[in-house]
Design a protein around this motif. Structure first.
Motif, PDB file in Angstrom:
ATOM      1  N   GLN A  92      -6.359   4.063   3.657  1.00 12.21           N
ATOM      2  CA  GLN A  92      -6.576   2.612   3.679  1.00 12.21           C
ATOM      3  C   GLN A  92      -7.130   2.256   5.056  1.00 12.21           C
ATOM      4  OE1 GLN A  92      -5.953   1.131   0.873  1.00 12.21           O
ATOM      5  NE2 GLN A  92      -4.472   2.464  -0.144  1.00 12.21           N
ATOM      6  N   TYR A 145       0.814  -1.219   0.000  1.00 15.70           N
ATOM      7  CA  TYR A 145       0.000   0.000   0.000  1.00 15.70           C
ATOM      8  C   TYR A 145       0.846   1.267   0.000  1.00 15.70           C
ATOM      9  CZ  TYR A 145      -3.781  -3.193   1.225  1.00 15.70           C
ATOM     10  OH  TYR A 145      -4.694  -4.215   1.210  1.00 15.70           O
ATOM     11  N   THR A 198      -9.844   0.776   0.044  1.00 10.33           N
ATOM     12  CA  THR A 198      -9.160   2.022  -0.312  1.00 10.33           C
ATOM     13  C   THR A 198     -10.205   3.110  -0.532  1.00 10.33           C
ATOM     14  OG1 THR A 198      -7.344   0.824  -1.359  1.00 10.33           O
ATOM     15  CG2 THR A 198      -7.622   3.140  -1.965  1.00 10.33           C
TER      16      THR A 198
END
Length: 828
Positions: A587, A477, A573
């Motif tokens: 996130q 991420y 997300t």
């Protein structure tokens, strides 16, 4: 005490006894000046009325500290130790983050009212504090005053020690220190002789007293009784006086020993600390020397422009800077309860193991005693094979820049106002909202930090391996923090290969296996003992203010050596400020990484951003447990910067109550060790869609790739070159071509299913009819009759999770070696 004083209190003492006592007083008077030489220091060290804290004693507790006029007083955890008052936001921060420290030796302590008091060092540090009650405030004031007095004495003694050891010349200083030691030894010897003399006197008078008592037992009642009793009384009196002298001599000796012992202990501690610093410096120099040797050997083989990006990625990373607690609080977050599920505190020092060096890699802290390479050693080189043992193969030079992003204006609301509530995959979007990468390429970016899996493959313990897999999960991420552009939706049958066998030892293949709902299958295999595969379908909704993207599907990671099979899912997300304000990404959610072979589990929690939270933004926490639920490691960090792990030595209930009223688990952990840190973005990344070093190379043209590869997609290539109008026109052409192919495929499927209806056209707009609900995690259903089958993947039931998924069937890399792409469809 004089003889006259003795006669005043003991008039019955005979002249013989008084003469003996006078001799003892003469001895004691001659002995006393020796003790006067150390009287000032003895008074300081032997003062029994002041309860001075020992060096290892500490005072801890919660106080309210004034922060600013917006937030007022905030609850902080204060620790008083060794003359220093430090504070933290919570007990969990004690192991890694101190918000401020003030030295009490030079501080002023002022009481304002029943609960408030101020600590200031006369400079820039001033703490306005408030206790919960007057009793609690008085406890803190008492502890602070005692610590301040002790710190002031220690500082004065340190100054005296420094002055005593300072001389104009080194020889004079050495002579002065030697004479001081000799004088101290002579004084101590004289004290020992005094104690010996007193011991002899006590023994002598004790024997006389014993004889008198024996004689008293044998005396008959008569005229001599009173005389015997008087002698016993005189002996007892003299024995008591002698004993008191003995006690005084012992106290003076003890005071002198304590005074000098403290100075010697301080000197010894200083020497130990200096040795530790020297060892750490030597350790760092050795690592730097090793790194320079490797860099020099690589430079002698490769051109300077062909440096390995994996090595560059391990260079020093600039930190966020030292921000004070007050600066952080200028964000004006409201106070709220901590939502963290557990608390970590430093473990008892008995758990810490020290080797010959005070600096060790993560392997030693995690218990990797099997000879595996430590984290610090692995970060020095991207290739596990040494250049001395394997010939260096020239690696292709990858590009490091793409054309800068054009600054085109666009009315966002004119496009978005008709899209509220619709699924993102059904909205026709201009390339203005995109970035010049497809979703398949974004999926391949999960391998940005493949080194974590390389290290995990070397672990002997499944729990240690779980830490690396969890860090790899979070690292995927890190590339999204500034990436607000939407990747291109892949066309059905589109592929993307990432062949990095020479540089990194792995190769990866992605294929778009479904268009509605959009789903992509991914398969990566490494020569270093791991395989990664996943099928991700996206369910996305536009809610007006924000856009939510929910990845569906499981990710599998298999290690060949241990046969450990890990699975996990992705979190949600969210893209905020779609209409007004600056776009930003968050996130949030929870991930359970499960080892299906051993039953080990890692529960990761991605904390959603909250305006009222006091925690660091983008925070991730996790706990690694075995099949019985026992915690072994605690993970903490942020998904955009780094992850650390700490080994759990002991756990217990009894922390602060959480939001649900339950007590939090308190983990006693060793010092945290870094698992992963994000590589800095390349220079000028803000003008290149915030692409990472790997992302800049994903759309670089390559020879020999399949005709369906994303690199060959024309609208994406035009956008990268800054020709956005042409890219929009090409994008519409490709989408229309895909719809035409899909309609033809549906006709054939209908004819096969219903031969009687052959020749009939589908109803107008049939190709636009989609399922209104979001796709399931296990099945993708559609009203269309579509007989499409992926080229390189086939749909199977996963043997581990029992979910239907697409698994790589093989053949792609063989076709590439042969240069035979005849079976690939013409999608561009």
């Amino acid at each position: 005490m004089s003889c006259h004083v003795a006669l005043r209190y003991f008039p019955e003492v005979s002249s013989d006894v008084m003469r003996e006592f006078s001799g003892f007083l003469s001895f004691y008077t001659a002995w006393r000046p020796l003790s006067d030489t150390v009287k000032p220091r003895a008074v300081v060290m032997s003062e029994p009325k002041v309860p001075i804290l020992a060096p290892e004693d500490t005072y801890k507790g919660w106080l309210f500290k004034w922060t600013n006029y917006i937030k007022g007083y905030q609850r902080r955890w204060f620790v008083l130790s060794n003359g220093l008052l430090s504070y933290y936001r919570s007990q969990a921060e004690m192991g890694h983050t101190c918000r401020g420290t003030i030295n009490l030796a030079t501080a002023n302590i002022t009481v304002e009212d029943s609960c408030n008091f101020v600590i200031s060092n006369g400079g820039t540090q001033t703490y306005h504090l408030k206790a919960s009650s007057e009793v609690e405030r008085q406890r803190w004031i008492t502890a602070l005053e005692l610590a301040k007095a002790k710190a002031s004495r220690m500082q004065a003694e340190s100054d005296d020690s420094g002055d005593d050891s300072t001389s104009p010349a080194a020889s004079q200083g050495a002579g002065s220190r030697n004479s001081e030691v000799q004088s101290t030894l002579r004084t101590l010897n004289s004290k020992v002789e005094d104690l010996s003399t007193c011991n002899d006197l006590i023994a002598k008078h004790g024997s006389a007293l014993q004889r008198s008592l024996s004689e008293l037992e044998g005396v008959r009642l008569g005229g001599e009784t009173s005389e015997k009793i008087r002698q016993v009384t005189e002996r007892a009196t003299l024995f008591r006086i002698t004993s008191n002298a003995m006690i005084n001599a012992c106290r003076d000796f003890l005071a002198l020993a304590q005074a000098h012992s403290k100075r010697w202990q301080k000197a010894l501690q200083a020497e130990r600390e200096q040795r530790v610093r020297l060892e750490e410096t030597l350790e760092q120099l050795a690592k730097q020397h090793n790194h320079l040797e490797r860099a020099f050997r690589g430079a002698t083989v490769l051109p300077s422009s062909q440096s390995n990006p994996a090595i560059d990625s391990k260079g020093p990373v600039p930190g966020k800077g030292d921000v004070s607690d007050e600066d952080e609080e200028n964000e004006f977050f409201d106070a709220c309860e901590d939502v963290q599920e557990f608390i970590t505190v430093p473990a008892d020092p008995k758990y810490h193991r020290r080797s010959g060096s005070n600096v060790s890699g993560i392997s030693s802290e995690l218990g990797m005693d099997d000879g595996t390479t430590s984290l610090d050693e692995q970060s020095l080189a991207s290739n596990p094979e040494s250049p001395q043992s394997q010939e260096v193969v020239p690696v292709r030079k990858r590009r490091s820049r793409i054309p800068d992003k054009p600054n085109y204006s666009l009315n966002l609301w004119s496009i978005m106002k008709n899209c509220i509530g619709k699924e993102l995959s059904k909205i026709p979007m201009p390339v203005n909202f995109n970035e010049p990468l497809s979703m398949l390429q974004r999926l391949s970016e999960d391998l940005e930090y493949y080194e974590l899996l390389d290290r995990g493959a070397k672990c002997q313990s499944s729990l240690e391996q779980m830490c690396y897999v969890a860090a790899f999960t979070v690292s995927s991420y890190s590339t999204t923090v500034h990436r607000t552009g939407k990747p291109f939706n892949p066309l059905l049958g589109e592929t993307f290969e990432l062949d990095r066998v020479q540089e990194s030892g792995y190769r990866s293949l992605c294929e778009q296996v479904s268009h509605h709902p959009p789903a992509a299958a991914h398969h990566a295999i490494s020569e270093r003992g791991w395989t990664l595969r996943q099928e991700i379908a996206l369910a996305s909704k536009f809610r007006g203010k924000y856009l939510s993207i929910m990845p569906l599907g499981s990710i599998h990671c298999i290690f060949e050596k241990s046969n450990n099979h890990y699975t996990w899912k992705k979190v949600t997300t969210t893209v905020h400020n779609i209409i007004v304000g600056k776009l930003w990404i968050d996130q949030s959610g929870e991930i359970d990484v499960v080892n299906h072979r051993t039953g080990d589990r890692c529960h990761l929690k991605f904390a959603p951003y909250s305006y009222f939270s006091r925690d660091v933004a983008r925070k991730v926490t996790g706990v690694v447990t075995d099949k019985d639920g026992k915690a072994h490691y605690v993970l903490s960090g942020t998904w955009d910067e780094k992850m650390e792990c700490s080994r759990v030595m002991q756990s217990s209930r009894g922390g602060e109550n959480g939001a649900d009223g339950r007590q939090k688990t308190v983990y006693q952990t060793l010092k945290a060790k870094e698992l992963w840190r994000k590589t800095p973005l390349p220079e000028g990344a803000e003008n290149m869609y915030y692409f990472s070093t790997l992302a800049l190379t994903l759309n670089e043209p390559e020879e020999g790739v399949a005709p369906t590869d994303s690199r060959r997609r024309p609208d994406q290539r035009l956008m990268e070159q800054g020709r956005w109008e042409e890219a929009n026109a090409e994008k519409q052409r490709l989408e229309e071509k895909q719809r035409t192919v899909r309609r033809e495929r549906e006709r054939e499927a209908n004819r096969s299913a219903n031969p009687a209806e052959e020749g009939k056209e589908p109803a107008d707009g049939a190709e636009e009819v989609e399922i209104a609900s979001e796709p399931s995690e296990t099945t993708y259903k559609s009203v269309h009759h579509d007989n499409y089958k992926p080229m390189w993947f086939e749909r199977q039931v996963d043997p581990m999770t029992r979910e239907p998924t697409h698994i790589y069937r093989g053949g792609y890399w063989e076709a590439k070696e042969q240069g035979n792409w005849d079976s690939c469809p013409d999608i561009f």
